[in-house]
Design a protein around this motif. Structure first.
Motif: not given
Length: 274
Positions: A140-141, A156-158, A115-117, A180-182
């Motif tokens: 990584r991307l 699923c990410v916590i 999920l990283q930019t 990005r998370l949103l």
């Protein structure tokens, strides 16, 4: 006469890529500047990739394949090239991650890699790999491509609330990362929950961990170390950590409430301070 760097094509996937690029370019009767003009880049970039000073991208490879008529040779090499930019100890996990049908992760400090930019990833990697941060960020991307497949894994990410407050790369980088998370809020295959500080002790107190489930293979548990990762299919470990993850999910905020908290932190902590 120019000093032409000699590469050993057997040394690494990146060396083989550079060696093959030079061989096929010269076979086509093109110098670096001429090939660069055809694929809309500089001859200098061609030279840097041929001498392994820069890691190619998938877009670059597709354009080279088209220009040299190589029937997808360079595009097919990209998986090996990018995987080779990951730390050796992490590569087995990345391979299994790409095959997983379900990925569950708890992250105590940082946003999960999928999920990283690019800017966030580069800032994280520059801590331990300052000379290779750019190349490793590209790799990584590239892992994130699995989320765009026709049949992506369920993710699923916590995230501990600490991951929202731990400033990585500066205010602008963090604001973009939280945005990005949103953007994943309505993604049917990605669920993000935040574990707020107010929960106190919890099932993830010992640190970050990942669980991978497959359609036809045993489940895997993975945890990062400082210079190596640990991966196991031990049933007792899988059972214990699966129960722990279920407890974390029950304790964490709902995806909707998590998005509200992320947005609040984004504006309160990383908003326009002028």
């Amino acid at each position: 006469m120019a000093n032409v760097q000699t590469l050993d094509p057997s040394a690494s996937p990146l060396n083989y890529y550079g060696w093959e690029l030079r061989r096929l370019r010269e076979a086509a009767g093109l110098n670096q500047a001429q090939l660069g003009e055809i694929i809309f880049c500089t001859g200098s970039l061609i030279g840097q990739i041929e001498t392994t000073k820069k890691v190619p991208t998938r877009d670059f490879s597709e354009r080279v394949d088209a220009a040299l008529g190589t029937d997808g040779t360079f595009s097919r090499l990209m998986g090996l090239v990018l995987r080779s930019q990951l730390p050796t100890w992490f590569q087995p996990y990345a391979e299994m991650e790409a095959k997983a049908a379900y990925i569950s992760t708890y992250q105590a400090q940082l946003v999960y890699g999928l999920l990283q930019t690019e800017e966030y990833a580069r800032a994280v990697l520059a801590i331990d790999y300052p000379d290779k941060a750019d190349e490793m960020a590209v790799a990584r991307l590239d892992r994130q491509r699995i989320l765009k497949r026709d049949s992506p894994p369920a993710l699923c990410v916590i995230l501990s609330e600490a991951a929202l407050h731990q400033e990585v790369g500066g205010h602008k980088v963090m604001r973009t990362q939280l945005t990005r998370l949103l953007n994943f809020l309505h993604d049917p295959w990605v669920q993000i929950q935040v574990l707020p500080f107010t929960v106190g002790q919890h099932a993830g107190t010992m640190g970050s961990f990942n669980l991978l489930r497959f359609d036809d293979d045993p489940d895997l548990f993975y945890v990062d170390g400082y210079d190596q990762g640990h991966m196991t299919a031990n049933p007792s470990v899988i059972k214990e950590r699966s129960v722990g993850y279920a407890r974390l999910q029950a304790t964490a905020l709902s995806p909707e409430d998590s998005a509200t908290l992320i947005a609040h932190v984004m504006e309160e902590r990383y908003g326009d301070q002028s």
